[in-house]
Structures are given as structure tokens and as C-alpha cells.
Enzyme design. Structure first.
Site, PDB file in Angstrom:
ATOM      1  N   ILE A   1       0.926  -1.118   0.048  1.00  0.00           N
ATOM      2  CA  ILE A   1      -0.097   0.002   0.104  1.00  0.00           C
ATOM      3  C   ILE A   1       0.992   1.422   0.067  1.00  0.00           C
ATOM      4  O   ILE A   1       0.584   2.131  -0.730  1.00  0.00           O
ATOM      5  CB  ILE A   1      -1.014  -0.208   1.160  1.00  0.00           C
ATOM      6  CG1 ILE A   1      -1.618  -1.412   1.499  1.00  0.00           C
ATOM      7  CG2 ILE A   1      -2.066   1.292   1.153  1.00  0.00           C
ATOM      8  CD1 ILE A   1      -2.555  -1.569   0.322  1.00  0.00           C
TER       9      ILE A   1
ATOM     10  N   CYS B   1       6.680  -1.066   9.335  1.00  0.00           N
ATOM     11  CA  CYS B   1       6.152  -1.358   7.733  1.00  0.00           C
ATOM     12  C   CYS B   1       7.198  -1.871   6.900  1.00  0.00           C
ATOM     13  O   CYS B   1       8.329  -1.791   6.755  1.00  0.00           O
ATOM     14  CB  CYS B   1       5.786   0.112   7.488  1.00  0.00           C
ATOM     15  SG  CYS B   1       5.063   0.055   5.822  1.00  0.00           S
TER      16      CYS B   1
ATOM     17  N   LYS C   1       4.645  -1.547  17.660  1.00  0.00           N
ATOM     18  CA  LYS C   1       4.261  -2.668  16.923  1.00  0.00           C
ATOM     19  C   LYS C   1       5.599  -3.370  16.040  1.00  0.00           C
ATOM     20  O   LYS C   1       6.253  -2.570  15.251  1.00  0.00           O
ATOM     21  CB  LYS C   1       3.576  -2.017  15.779  1.00  0.00           C
ATOM     22  CG  LYS C   1       2.429  -3.117  14.858  1.00  0.00           C
ATOM     23  CD  LYS C   1       1.480  -2.659  13.845  1.00  0.00           C
ATOM     24  CE  LYS C   1       0.796  -3.923  13.377  1.00  0.00           C
ATOM     25  NZ  LYS C   1      -0.311  -3.319  12.426  1.00  0.00           N
TER      26      LYS C   1
ATOM     27  N   GLY D   1      -2.154 -11.772  13.656  1.00  0.00           N
ATOM     28  CA  GLY D   1      -1.578 -12.327  12.411  1.00  0.00           C
ATOM     29  C   GLY D   1      -2.633 -13.612  11.953  1.00  0.00           C
ATOM     30  O   GLY D   1      -2.717 -14.497  12.732  1.00  0.00           O
TER      31      GLY D   1
ATOM     32  N   GLY E   1      -7.111  -8.130  11.513  1.00  0.00           N
ATOM     33  CA  GLY E   1      -6.618  -7.413  10.264  1.00  0.00           C
ATOM     34  C   GLY E   1      -7.357  -7.863   8.998  1.00  0.00           C
ATOM     35  O   GLY E   1      -8.562  -7.408   8.510  1.00  0.00           O
ATOM     36  N   THR E   2      -6.892  -8.729   8.097  1.00  0.00           N
ATOM     37  CA  THR E   2      -7.096  -8.958   6.618  1.00  0.00           C
ATOM     38  C   THR E   2      -8.550  -9.321   6.679  1.00  0.00           C
ATOM     39  O   THR E   2      -9.260  -9.026   5.837  1.00  0.00           O
ATOM     40  CB  THR E   2      -6.395 -10.076   6.114  1.00  0.00           C
ATOM     41  OG1 THR E   2      -4.880  -9.587   6.152  1.00  0.00           O
ATOM     42  CG2 THR E   2      -6.437 -10.373   4.682  1.00  0.00           C
TER      43      THR E   2
HETATM   44  O1  RRO Z   1       1.045   1.053   4.227  1.00  0.00           O
HETATM   45  C1  RRO Z   1       1.636  -0.359   4.209  1.00  0.00           C
HETATM   46  O2  RRO Z   1       1.963  -0.790   2.896  1.00  0.00           O
HETATM   47  C2  RRO Z   1       1.641  -1.027   5.208  1.00  0.00           C
HETATM   48  C3  RRO Z   1       1.977  -0.479   6.487  1.00  0.00           C
HETATM   49 BR1  RRO Z   1       2.276   1.213   6.939  1.00  0.00          BR
HETATM   50  C4  RRO Z   1       2.177  -1.464   7.395  1.00  0.00           C
HETATM   51  O3  RRO Z   1       2.600  -1.325   8.718  1.00  0.00           O
HETATM   52  N1  RRO Z   1       2.096  -2.969   7.118  1.00  0.00           N
HETATM   53  C5  RRO Z   1       1.577  -3.266   5.714  1.00  0.00           C
HETATM   54  O4  RRO Z   1       1.574  -4.321   5.628  1.00  0.00           O
HETATM   55  N2  RRO Z   1       1.567  -2.331   4.914  1.00  0.00           N
END
Ligand code: RRO
Length: 303
Positions: free
Chosen positions: A71, A130, A165, A243, A265-266
Site C-alpha cells: 500500500i 512497515c 508494533k 496474524g 486485520g485482513t
Molecule cells: O501501508 C502499508 O503498505 C503497510 C503498512 Br504502513 C504496514 O505497517 N504494514 C503493511 O503490511 N502495509
């Protein structure tokens, strides 16, 4: 009646279900799906000081039981998020957690200070993990000394409870967890996504422009459980497990492993009302197994 509440020491949550950063927007996007009051807490998408557009598409790619994302931290910037936080706070009294990001230590501190001053914010989650930074680059959570230095600086400049985190992309999670604790973290959350990649056979190119991406979803649950276990064995502060959680049973497995709460999350992306179902499932399983409160099973894994 079963008691789903969980005590993180600095705050008691009504249940252990927290929605994870990046999978729950800024909360308001989910108000048409369910009442946000039911959540233990929610974490907003990570925020930098200034607006950012994020990575070029594609940004997500489905894998077997998982999701790869690149992302790249798009967002409106801290000033705009402050307005959004005020709006969300009027919608719900569920604790709001700000996921703090930065390209430099100075930026992390600046962003943390901005949200530390807001009464509407309950906690800060320092995103030092990240995966979608420039290829070959290291995030702070991949280095013990950097983790210590940054967490220490943030603790000296803020007063709200601080969750740190952590990244799964390390050789020794215990040493990073200990660095965060020694630097003053009130809690650690883990794991962020695992570095992975996808290739397109037709074009003979990698799927993502950045080559690597972050893997999440049920595929990573066993890997996450192992790292949560190791972290719980290494620190005295509470641990939030993240997770591949998709069910109430998954949540209770993380609690049994020693987590005090979890982040979902997902599954939010696949099933926006997942948290509602998961909280109900936790309650049903606890009733069935005659577990009156989470402390009865927290960290009680028989080895
Ligand atoms: O925005 C991202 O690409 C992203 C972040 Br900040 C993160 O902490 N973990 C992730 O899997 N994607």
C-alpha cells in the site's frame, strides 16, 4: 455470564478484539456495518506528518490463504487526521489508537506529539515495522538499537500509553521485544506483515513495483503464534497478538499463548462485520468451555 474484558495494565478493554491498522480505515467507514461501541479498541490507518499518495498499483494481491500488500502508506497527513479523530470520537467512546509513522525519527516524534495532545486519542501505536519501505531498506523494528533509541525518544516526548508494533522480519524477536520494553514501551503488538513477493508468469515481471510486499491473513497465523509466544516469554509488558485471526477460536488460541488482546486485520477486508461475529464466537466458546474470564486461560498453554 462470561467476562470478556482484558486488562492491559494502563487500560481495561471491554473485550480483547481490536481492529488492526490499515484494515479498518479511520473507523467511520465501518459505522454502516456495525456499532463501533462493540469493539475493544480500534487502530487507525498509519499516519505521517504530511499527506502522501502511497505506492502505484497494484497494491494488493491474493495468495493461498493470504494477502500481499504494498500500500505504501497513503494518507491525509496529521492535520487532516486530527479533524477525522474528532469526528470519530463523536460517533463512539471506543478507545482510539493512532498508528504513528515516520520516514525519520524526528517525524515519528513530531507525529506522536501531535496526537499525544488530543484528548480523543487513548493510545499511540508506534509503527516501526512497515514492510513496504524502499527495497533493501530496513525499518526501525529490524534493529535493536534503533528500536531502543526511537521508543525511548517517543516516551520522553509523550505521555499516552505506547504500544510498539514489531516486525516478523527479524532473526530474533525476543531481543527486539526486550529493547522496546527497556526503552519504556507499555505494550508490544506483533506481528506486522511478513515480507514476500509475487511474480507474473505472463509478463515475466514481479507483481509489485517495489518487488517485495507484506503478507497477512490465515497463512501467517502459525508463524505469528510462534513469534507471540517468544515475545511473551521475553517481556513483562502486555502483548497484543496479530496474524491471520479470523475466528473466536483463533483469538482464544492467542490468549492461551499469552497475548492480552488481539488485533483483527485482513478478515475485515473480506468480511467487514467479522469483529461482531468473532466477539460472539469468543463468548460462545467461553460459555461452552466454562471459562468465566480471559485470565483463566491467558498464558496457560501447557508445554
Ligand atoms: O501501508 C502499508 O503498505 C503497510 C503498512 Br504502513 C504496514 O505497517 N504494514 C503493511 O503490511 N502495509
Amino acid at each position: 455470564m462470561v467476562d470478556l474484558s482484558t486488562d492491559l495494565g494502563f487500560i481495561k478493554l471491554k473485550n480483547p478484539v481490536i481492529t488492526a491498522s490499515g484494515t479498518f480505515g479511520y473507523g467511520e467507514e465501518f459505522q454502516d456495518f456495525f456499532n463501533l461501541d462493540i469493539l475493544g479498541a480500534f487502530v487507525l490507518k498509519g499516519i505521517y506528518k504530511n499527506p502522501r499518495s502511497g505506492n502505484p498499483p497494484p497494491r494488493i494481491h491474493e495468495t493461498a490463504s493470504g494477502l500481499l500488500n504494498s500500500i505504501g502508506l497513503p494518507g491525509p497527513g496529521a492535520k487532516e487526521l486530527q479533524k477525522i479523530v474528532k469526528r470519530i470520537h463523536r460517533l463512539t467512546k471506543t478507545p482510539i489508537i493512532i498508528n504513528v509513522c515516520g520516514d525519520t525519527d524526528e517525524e515519528y516524534i513530531e507525529v506522536a506529539e501531535i496526537f499525544d495532545k488530543m484528548d480523543e486519542v487513548t493510545m499511540l501505536e508506534l509503527n516501526i515495522s512497515c514492510p513496504n519501505i524502499k527495497r533493501g531498506g530496513k525499518c526501525p523494528a529490524q534493529d535493536e538499537k534503533h528500536t531502543y533509541k526511537l521508543v525511548n525518544q517517543i516516551k520522553h516526548n509523550t505521555s499516552k500509553p505506547l504500544i510498539v508494533k514489531l516486525s516478523p522480519n527479524v532473526n530474533d524477536i525476543s531481543s527486539i521485544a526486550i529493547s522496546a520494553e527497556q526503552a519504556g514501551a507499555d505494550c508490544i503488538s506483533l506481528v506486522n506483515t511478513f515480507l514476500g513477493m509475487a511474480v507474473d508468469l505472463d509478463s515475466k515481471r514481479p507483481v509489485f513495483k517495489n518487488l517485495f510486499a507484506g503478507l497477512s491473513g490465515p497463512a501467517i497465523k502459525p508463524l505469528a503464534l510462534k513469534l507471540v509466544w517468544e515475545a511473551v516469554q521475553s517481556v513483562h509488558i502486555p502483548v497484543i497478538g496479530i496474524g491471520g485471526i479470523t475466528s473466536g477460536r483463533d483469538v482464544l488460541e492467542f490468549i492461551l499463548t499469552g497475548a492480552s488482546a488481539v488485533q483483527i486485520g485482513t478478515i475485515n477486508i473480506v468480511e467487514p462485520k467479522a469483529s461482531v461475529r468473532i466477539i460472539k464466537e469468543i463468548e460462545d466458546i467461553m460459555k461452552k468451555l466454562n471459562i468465566k474470564n480471559l485470565d483463566e486461560i491467558k498464558g496457560k498453554l501447557k508445554i
